[in-house]
Scaffold this motif. Structure first.
Motif, PDB file in Angstrom:
ATOM      1  N   THR A 289      38.412  45.672  39.631  1.00 55.70           N
ATOM      2  CA  THR A 289      38.500  44.773  38.477  1.00 55.70           C
ATOM      3  C   THR A 289      37.857  43.423  38.760  1.00 55.70           C
ATOM      4  O   THR A 289      37.098  42.897  37.941  1.00 55.70           O
ATOM      5  N   ARG A 301      40.527  41.705  30.624  1.00 52.43           N
ATOM      6  CA  ARG A 301      41.972  41.822  30.436  1.00 52.43           C
ATOM      7  C   ARG A 301      42.370  43.256  30.759  1.00 52.43           C
ATOM      8  O   ARG A 301      41.762  44.210  30.255  1.00 52.43           O
ATOM      9  N   GLU A 303      45.702  46.035  31.199  1.00 50.25           N
ATOM     10  CA  GLU A 303      47.111  46.372  30.990  1.00 50.25           C
ATOM     11  C   GLU A 303      47.513  47.299  32.134  1.00 50.25           C
ATOM     12  O   GLU A 303      47.296  48.509  32.095  1.00 50.25           O
ATOM     13  N   GLY A 355      41.917  48.474  29.808  1.00 50.57           N
ATOM     14  CA  GLY A 355      41.640  47.087  29.453  1.00 50.57           C
ATOM     15  C   GLY A 355      40.320  46.950  28.743  1.00 50.57           C
ATOM     16  O   GLY A 355      39.710  47.933  28.314  1.00 50.57           O
ATOM     17  N   THR A 358      36.375  40.566  28.094  1.00 48.84           N
ATOM     18  CA  THR A 358      36.648  39.469  27.163  1.00 48.84           C
ATOM     19  C   THR A 358      35.500  38.462  27.195  1.00 48.84           C
ATOM     20  O   THR A 358      34.618  38.521  28.048  1.00 48.84           O
ATOM     21  N   ARG A 362      38.165  34.526  32.805  1.00 43.53           N
ATOM     22  CA  ARG A 362      39.291  34.820  33.681  1.00 43.53           C
ATOM     23  C   ARG A 362      39.538  36.322  33.748  1.00 43.53           C
ATOM     24  O   ARG A 362      39.237  37.072  32.817  1.00 43.53           O
ATOM     25  N   LEU A 363      40.079  36.739  34.884  1.00 45.63           N
ATOM     26  CA  LEU A 363      40.619  38.087  35.023  1.00 45.63           C
ATOM     27  C   LEU A 363      42.108  37.989  34.736  1.00 45.63           C
ATOM     28  O   LEU A 363      42.852  37.324  35.469  1.00 45.63           O
ATOM     29  N   GLU A 364      42.533  38.630  33.661  1.00 47.05           N
ATOM     30  CA  GLU A 364      43.932  38.571  33.243  1.00 47.05           C
ATOM     31  C   GLU A 364      44.524  39.972  33.314  1.00 47.05           C
ATOM     32  O   GLU A 364      43.952  40.922  32.767  1.00 47.05           O
ATOM     33  N   ILE A 365      45.648  40.087  33.980  1.00 42.90           N
ATOM     34  CA  ILE A 365      46.309  41.380  34.120  1.00 42.90           C
ATOM     35  C   ILE A 365      47.737  41.257  33.610  1.00 42.90           C
ATOM     36  O   ILE A 365      48.451  40.292  33.929  1.00 42.90           O
ATOM     37  N   TYR A 366      48.145  42.242  32.801  1.00 47.06           N
ATOM     38  CA  TYR A 366      49.461  42.223  32.159  1.00 47.06           C
ATOM     39  C   TYR A 366      50.277  43.424  32.608  1.00 47.06           C
ATOM     40  O   TYR A 366      49.738  44.484  32.921  1.00 47.06           O
ATOM     41  N   GLN A 371      52.123  38.490  31.426  1.00 48.89           N
ATOM     42  CA  GLN A 371      50.947  38.185  32.237  1.00 48.89           C
ATOM     43  C   GLN A 371      51.347  37.949  33.695  1.00 48.89           C
ATOM     44  O   GLN A 371      52.148  37.065  33.998  1.00 48.89           O
ATOM     45  N   ASP A 374      46.213  35.691  36.411  1.00 49.40           N
ATOM     46  CA  ASP A 374      45.285  34.866  35.639  1.00 49.40           C
ATOM     47  C   ASP A 374      44.437  34.092  36.645  1.00 49.40           C
ATOM     48  O   ASP A 374      44.826  33.028  37.122  1.00 49.40           O
TER      49      ASP A 374
END
Length: 750
Positions: A289, A301, A303, A355, A358, A362-366, A371, A374
């Motif tokens: 990622t 982003r 999930e 995912g 975007t 940022r690399l955002e992982i939920y 979250q 970030d």
């Protein structure tokens, strides 16, 4: 237990975190906090720990590795260089070849079968991720003393793992080495290489661009195997008893799943369904990622709770760190997702949209809507620490070099020469490795042209034109211990010479640099000298470094392995039917020694086998001569002037002649040339040499070519009879040589 979210981390700056247990230094942890402006979440800490490891970030080595770019020779063949999953070169006729060598050393000591098997699986996926079909593998191996009990534990498992995984994939194993030395006791080197073939237009890179594009994880489910492997295992030393101080799980491979993944991915490529792709190897999802997002034009982003699991109890941190095998990550445009998933279903490969790309940075992982990551992706993937480790020439280096092997007692009679020849060819390092290589399928797919024990492996890549590629891997840790700079160039020269001896034109290299702890100034001096030697050598030979691997912390207690740079040279041959084997196959062939023979025995096989000695200086290197020798061997092969060729390296002329005689089933009569004594003639390891078998009808044409180009060519004998006869000294039958050469390894490992 409260989920450690980004919001929670921002409000709890004083929470203690296990940064040291994850392999991070205190200043590295402080830098992470500085980047984020807060303490990291547990998931972020997990990502940084694996991505800032030596294995992924090259934090101790990259200040030296930059020489490979700064001194890069001009090459029309280079298509993709350092920085991608593997290097790519143009081999003509619209074809490109990608190749790379990597290490799986520590996992293979802990769990030999799975460690070696997943080493093959990982390097194959690196090649696949470039858009190529994997076509062959190689396996340069180093083990402890051949008669040590632990070697009998490790070696059979490693060989079974390599054979089991590669054979199931249907990939021929065409080359490699097996070396025994007590310095590798408790720390074997299991290096693995792969070659892949594609058309130029099929090239793919690891990047995530295009907001709204979907991120798809496909392949095997994610399990708990290999968690933290690159941050702990690859950076771990072993104690004096040979036990690691930590035991993270070794990855578990499934070659049948990988075979499905390969065919599925190649069909996806054919339909041009991906905008970017990355395999999951070291650091797992953390790597895939962050590297995809970092190399792209936006953010990402993910999930994380949508990731298919084998173990439902895995935490988010464990999912991010897992190195479960047989997984890939692709970036796919929305209108192509349905077709992508359909192909995966056809091949029975699990695929899940986890995912999307975007338009942020940022690399955002939920995790279930919360979250947990970030981060700026470049800070994870490409902006790890850079260490300028102190290095210094070790105090013992002068004494080691002064202990000249040339002063060792030499054989004084023909009988003593014969005895030492038999000892040499029976020593585990010079003996036949058929017990090992017979466990590998070398000819599956029907395109193998040359394989062990030939000088280089060779694969046909076009059945109509007979276009082919060759690869050889070499590295002599004994030479590098005596002089790291020269030792590195000798490894490069030998691999280059092996490829040329097969008839192929060397194009480029990959390397696998195996060393002890970078925290030891002596080890870092060795590393600095090796990289300098390789960079200078590649510049002179015109063979750019396309990529490779650094493996550090290879030591047991305070004792490091010999510095062991393994160099893989890739070459191209226009017509594989013109390749040159090593076998002396027809009586009457004339034997010529190419190059100059000098009294050079430092680090030699003779000094090791007969005297158990390591000291002096290694053979000198003349890369201009190596290049000339290569040109002569390639031209002679192409124009039908030689029937056989064998490079001279470990064991000198006599080792090469014995191998060529046994390979062809014919004997040879040798005459010691004027100006040389029999001992130096047989055992010297002077570089830049080869022995060739010339048909009588081509002798004049061949010697005229050598003379016109200024390459020494000395007639030393003829292929004849059923024994090796060194005239005026001794004779020994092929049967006796074969028994000595072939009995050693089975007796040790049965």
């Amino acid at each position: 237990m409260t989920l450690d979210t980004v919001k929670h981390a921002g409000g709890t700056p004083d929470v203690e975190q296990p940064w040291a247990e994850l392999g991070l230094k205190q200043d590295e942890y402080a830098r992470i906090r500085e980047i984020l402006g807060r303490r990291p979440t547990g998931a972020e800490l997990a990502m940084y720990s694996v991505m800032w490891s030596e294995h992924c970030s090259y934090k101790s080595s990259k200040v030296h590795l930059k020489q490979f770019s700064e001194k890069k020779p001009e090459s029309d063949a280079m298509l993709v260089g350092i920085g991608e999953n593997a290097g790519v070169v143009d081999v003509g006729q619209g074809y490109a070849v990608t190749f790379k060598v990597e290490s799986h050393n520590h996992p293979s000591y802990i769990e030999p079968y799975q460690g070696a098997a997943t080493g093959i699986g990982g390097i194959v996926r690196d090649i696949l991720a470039m858009g190529a079909r994997p076509v062959a593998v190689v396996d340069p191996l180093r083990f402890g003393a051949a008669d040590h009990p632990d070697t009998k534990r490790v070696l059979p498992g490693v060989v079974a793992g390599i054979g089991g995984y590669g054979n199931c994939l249907g990939l021929p194993n065409i080359g490699g080495e097996v070396v025994f030395d007590s310095c590798y006791q408790g720390n074997p080197l299991v290096n693995a290489g792969c070659i892949g073939v594609m058309k130029h237009e099929d090239l793919h890179l690891a990047k995530a661009s295009g907001p709204g594009n979907k991120v798809i994880l496909y392949g095997a489910r994610t399990g708990g195997d290999g968690i933290g492997g690159v941050s702990v295992l690859a950076s771990e030393t072993f104690d004096a008893a040979g036990k690691p101080t930590k035991r993270p799980a070794v990855q578990v491979g499934d070659p049948f799943q990988e075979k499905l993944l390969i065919e599925c991915t190649l069909e996806i490529f054919r339909e041009k369904l991906v905008a970017g792709i990355q395999d999951l190897g070291g650091a797992g999802l953390s790597c895939a990622t962050s590297e995809l997002a970092s190399a792209g034009s936006g953010g990402m982003r993910v999930e994380l709770d949508t990731v298919p699991l084998r173990d439902a109890t895995l935490s988010p941190e464990e999912i991010l760190m897992s190195e479960s095998q047989e997984r890939m990550c692709a970036v796919v445009e929305p209108d192509k997702v349905e077709r992508f998933l359909a192909i995966c279903e056809k091949w029975d490969v699990i695929a899940t949209v986890i995912g999307e790309v975007t338009d942020g940075e940022r690399l955002e992982i939920y995790w279930h809507g919360e979250q947990i990551v970030d981060v700026p992706p470049r800070s994870v993937a490409h902006e790890g620490p850079t260490y300028h480790r102190p290095y210094a020439r070790p105090e013992w280096q002068d004494a080691l070099q002064a202990d000249d092997a040339g002063t060792l007692p030499r054989p004084g009679t023909g009988a003593e020469l014969k005895d030492q020849v038999l000892k040499l060819v029976a020593h585990p390092n010079q003996a036949s490795k058929a017990w090992i290589t017979d466990q590998y399928d070398r000819f599956v797919q029907g395109n193998t042209v040359l394989a062990q024990p030939e000088d280089a492996g060779m694969i046909r890549i076009d059945e109509e034109t007979n276009l082919g590629v060759a690869m050889a891997t070499d590295g002599n840790g004994r030479y590098a211990k005596l002089d790291p700079y020269t030792g590195a160039q000798l490894a490069l020269a030998e691999a280059y010479r092996n490829v040329a001896a097969s008839g192929a034109r060397p194009l480029a290299i990959s390397d696998c640099l195996n060393f002890g702890s970078p925290e030891d100034p002596a080890v870092m001096w060795q590393f600095a000298e090796v990289t300098r030697g390789l960079a200078d050598g590649c510049l002179e030979l015109g063979t750019p470094v396309t990529g490779g691997n650094v493996s550090l912390y290879n030591q047991t207690g305070e004792v490091a392995i010999h510095p062991t740079p393994v160099v893989a040279v890739l070459g191209v041959i226009d017509d594989v039917t013109r390749r040159t084997p090593i076998a002396f196959a027809e009586e009457g062939q004339l034997l010529y020694l190419l190059g100059d023979t000098r009294e050079e025995f430092g680090g030699s096989a003779w000094s090791e086998v007969v005297h158990g000695h390591l000291g002096g200086l290694p053979p000198r290197v003349d890369l201009a001569r190596e290049k000339l020798l290569g040109e002569i061997l390639i031209s002679a092969s192409r124009d039908g002037m030689i029937d056989a060729a064998h490079d001279l390296s470990d064991g000198g002329l006599v080792q090469a002649v014995v191998e060529s005689c046994l390979r062809g089933g014919t004997g040879a009569r040798l005459v010691v040339p004027d100006g040389l004594d029999a001992f130096t003639f047989l055992f010297s390891e002077s570089a830049g040499r080869a022995v060739v078998a010339v048909p009588r009808s081509e002798e004049l044409r061949f010697t005229d070519m050598c003379g016109a180009r200024g390459l020494p060519a000395t007639r030393i004998g003829v292929v004849d009879g059923t024994e090796l006869d060194v005239q005026g000294e001794f004779g020994v039958s092929l049967d006796e040589l074969r028994t000595a050469h072939e009995a050693t390894v089975p007796a040790l490992l049965a």
